[in-house]
Design a protein around this motif. Structure first.
Motif, PDB file in Angstrom:
ATOM      1  N   PRO A  99       0.820  -1.216   0.000  1.00 21.57           N
ATOM      2  CA  PRO A  99       0.000   0.000   0.000  1.00 21.57           C
ATOM      3  C   PRO A  99       0.854   1.265   0.000  1.00 21.57           C
ATOM      4  O   PRO A  99       0.809   2.087   0.930  1.00 21.57           O
ATOM      5  CB  PRO A  99      -0.814  -0.142   1.285  1.00 21.57           C
ATOM      6  CG  PRO A  99       0.065  -0.920   2.198  1.00 21.57           C
ATOM      7  CD  PRO A  99       0.815  -1.888   1.319  1.00 21.57           C
ATOM      8  N   GLU A 100       1.627   1.429  -1.056  1.00 25.16           N
ATOM      9  CA  GLU A 100       2.513   2.582  -1.202  1.00 25.16           C
ATOM     10  C   GLU A 100       2.499   3.016  -2.659  1.00 25.16           C
ATOM     11  O   GLU A 100       2.402   2.184  -3.566  1.00 25.16           O
ATOM     12  CB  GLU A 100       3.941   2.230  -0.784  1.00 25.16           C
ATOM     13  CG  GLU A 100       4.075   1.787   0.662  1.00 25.16           C
ATOM     14  CD  GLU A 100       5.478   1.292   0.982  1.00 25.16           C
ATOM     15  OE1 GLU A 100       6.277   1.118   0.032  1.00 25.16           O
ATOM     16  OE2 GLU A 100       5.767   1.074   2.160  1.00 25.16           O
ATOM     17  N   ALA A 101       2.572   4.328  -2.890  1.00 26.52           N
ATOM     18  CA  ALA A 101       2.589   4.855  -4.251  1.00 26.52           C
ATOM     19  C   ALA A 101       3.318   6.187  -4.247  1.00 26.52           C
ATOM     20  O   ALA A 101       3.483   6.829  -3.203  1.00 26.52           O
ATOM     21  CB  ALA A 101       1.167   5.018  -4.789  1.00 26.52           C
ATOM     22  N   ALA A 135      -6.499   0.568  -1.555  1.00 24.49           N
ATOM     23  CA  ALA A 135      -7.000  -0.570  -2.332  1.00 24.49           C
ATOM     24  C   ALA A 135      -5.884  -1.462  -2.860  1.00 24.49           C
ATOM     25  O   ALA A 135      -6.133  -2.617  -3.228  1.00 24.49           O
ATOM     26  CB  ALA A 135      -7.850  -0.065  -3.504  1.00 24.49           C
ATOM     27  N   LEU A 136      -4.657  -0.956  -2.897  1.00 27.52           N
ATOM     28  CA  LEU A 136      -3.558  -1.694  -3.531  1.00 27.52           C
ATOM     29  C   LEU A 136      -3.317  -3.077  -2.919  1.00 27.52           C
ATOM     30  O   LEU A 136      -3.129  -4.050  -3.664  1.00 27.52           O
ATOM     31  CB  LEU A 136      -2.277  -0.859  -3.475  1.00 27.52           C
ATOM     32  CG  LEU A 136      -2.272   0.407  -4.332  1.00 27.52           C
ATOM     33  CD1 LEU A 136      -0.973   1.195  -4.108  1.00 27.52           C
ATOM     34  CD2 LEU A 136      -2.427   0.074  -5.804  1.00 27.52           C
ATOM     35  N   PRO A 137      -3.287  -3.251  -1.582  1.00 27.39           N
ATOM     36  CA  PRO A 137      -2.989  -4.592  -1.045  1.00 27.39           C
ATOM     37  C   PRO A 137      -4.108  -5.598  -1.253  1.00 27.39           C
ATOM     38  O   PRO A 137      -3.931  -6.787  -0.984  1.00 27.39           O
ATOM     39  CB  PRO A 137      -2.762  -4.337   0.446  1.00 27.39           C
ATOM     40  CG  PRO A 137      -3.503  -3.098   0.741  1.00 27.39           C
ATOM     41  CD  PRO A 137      -3.416  -2.262  -0.501  1.00 27.39           C
ATOM     42  N   TRP A 141      -3.540   1.203   7.170  1.00 23.14           N
ATOM     43  CA  TRP A 141      -4.649   0.420   7.720  1.00 23.14           C
ATOM     44  C   TRP A 141      -5.880   0.549   6.837  1.00 23.14           C
ATOM     45  O   TRP A 141      -6.131   1.598   6.230  1.00 23.14           O
ATOM     46  CB  TRP A 141      -5.002   0.928   9.117  1.00 23.14           C
ATOM     47  CG  TRP A 141      -6.204   0.268   9.747  1.00 23.14           C
ATOM     48  CD1 TRP A 141      -6.234  -0.865  10.502  1.00 23.14           C
ATOM     49  CD2 TRP A 141      -7.571   0.718   9.650  1.00 23.14           C
ATOM     50  NE1 TRP A 141      -7.529  -1.156  10.890  1.00 23.14           N
ATOM     51  CE2 TRP A 141      -8.371  -0.201  10.380  1.00 23.14           C
ATOM     52  CE3 TRP A 141      -8.186   1.794   9.022  1.00 23.14           C
ATOM     53  CZ2 TRP A 141      -9.746  -0.061  10.497  1.00 23.14           C
ATOM     54  CZ3 TRP A 141      -9.559   1.941   9.127  1.00 23.14           C
ATOM     55  CH2 TRP A 141     -10.331   1.006   9.871  1.00 23.14           C
ATOM     56  N   SER A 142      -6.648  -0.553   6.753  1.00 24.62           N
ATOM     57  CA  SER A 142      -8.017  -0.501   6.236  1.00 24.62           C
ATOM     58  C   SER A 142      -8.836  -1.532   6.988  1.00 24.62           C
ATOM     59  O   SER A 142      -8.313  -2.543   7.465  1.00 24.62           O
ATOM     60  CB  SER A 142      -8.073  -0.766   4.725  1.00 24.62           C
ATOM     61  OG  SER A 142      -7.708  -2.097   4.422  1.00 24.62           O
TER      62      SER A 142
END
Length: 304
Positions: free
Chosen positions: A191-193, A227-229, A268-269
């Motif tokens: 979860p990084e961009a 949403a990435l992970p 976190w999500s």
């Protein structure tokens, strides 16, 4: 892009969009996005509310933070009314509270956003930066976001026409992702961009409009980082999302018409929400702003 959508006219349109008009004491109005369809972009309302707050303080007070809550989705078309409460005026700091509203067909005002902005008279103080800019490719080596979208749509003929038109419309802000997401794939990612961004033409030499444009652009990519992970995508219609709150801390002046690197992560999500953080750097590595946002993040159906 039609003949009227030159870089200069696109940026002039953005400046007009983020320029608020004074209606009365502590009451301003913001014009809608010309040709806008559907829900108002959250970064637009944040930037317009910030502009109203900035217009209500003396020129020697500079916005250093804003905190906003999205109450309900704004509708493209009607103007946005901005009312201001002067909660505090001190020797070094001032505070403004802004309510952004739209009027229903029956004449009832509907608040769509609450924003609080804090201002400070610039001063010297202890200084450090403990968050270095990551080592990423320069923007000249990367595809533009428009090129990535065009390639994606060429390979996805079944994308609805309205979504295709939205994806391909010319934008006043150019973005170049350092590690673009392939919307055809559903592999989970960290979860990084990080993406470079700047306006496609020069902005006026007004620090307030540069802060407003940075606030506007700060709403890009944040929620998508969460949403990435999970390997799901807004572009494939697998997510229903909406911003709940948004915060920006302005650490130092910067020009939004020069390359800025926007680095985001999501620690976190859960519970139908995603939490996201962002850091904005100048090209020479200075941290000029930080952001945070929580939003609704619901999977609409099983990923493909």
């Amino acid at each position: 892009m039609n003949e009227q959508d030159t870089p200069e006219t696109l940026v002039a349109g953005l400046v007009d969009l983020l320029t608020v008009s004074r209606k009365s004491e502590d009451a301003y109005a913001a014009e809608p996005q010309p040709g806008g369809i559907g829900r108002v972009f959250g970064g637009q309302v944040v930037a317009q509310a910030l502009q109203a707050a900035q217009a209500s303080v003396p020129d020697d007070l500079v916005a250093h933070s804003l905190h906003a809550y999205f109450l309900r989705g704004g509708e493209e078309g009607p103007p946005i009314d901005l009312s201001i409460a002067r909660d505090f005026d001190g020797r070094s700091f001032a505070n403004r509270r802004v309510v952004a509203s739209q009027t229903d067909k029956d004449g009832t005002p509907r608040p769509i956003l609450n924003l609080t902005a804090s201002f400070q008279r610039p001063e010297e103080g202890l200084s450090h930066e403990a968050s270095p800019m990551p080592d990423v490719p320069p923007p000249e080596e990367l595809l533009t976001d428009a090129e990535v979208r065009r390639q994606f749509l060429e390979d996805m003929p079944n994308v609805p026409e309205d979504q295709r038109n939205w994806a391909l419309r010319p934008r006043p802000i150019e973005m170049r992702n350092t590690n673009p997401v392939d919307w055809r794939e559903s592999e989970p990612r960290e979860p990084e961009a990080a993406m470079w961004l700047r306006t496609v033409a020069s902005l006026p030499d007004d620090p307030a409009i540069h802060r407003a444009v940075i606030a506007y652009a700060s709403d890009y990519s944040l929620l998508g980082t969460a949403a990435l992970p999970h390997g799901i995508s807004f572009m494939r219609g697998e997510i229903k999302g909406a911003s709940l709150d948004h915060a920006v801390w302005f650490h130092a002046p910067a020009r939004a018409d020069e390359w800025l690197l926007y680095v985001t992560d999501s620690p976190w999500s859960g519970g139908g929400r995603g939490f996201n953080r962002g850091r904005i750097f100048t090209r020479d590595g200075r941290l000029i702003a930080s952001t945070a946002q929580e939003g609704v993040l619901r999977q609409t159906h099983k990923k493909r």
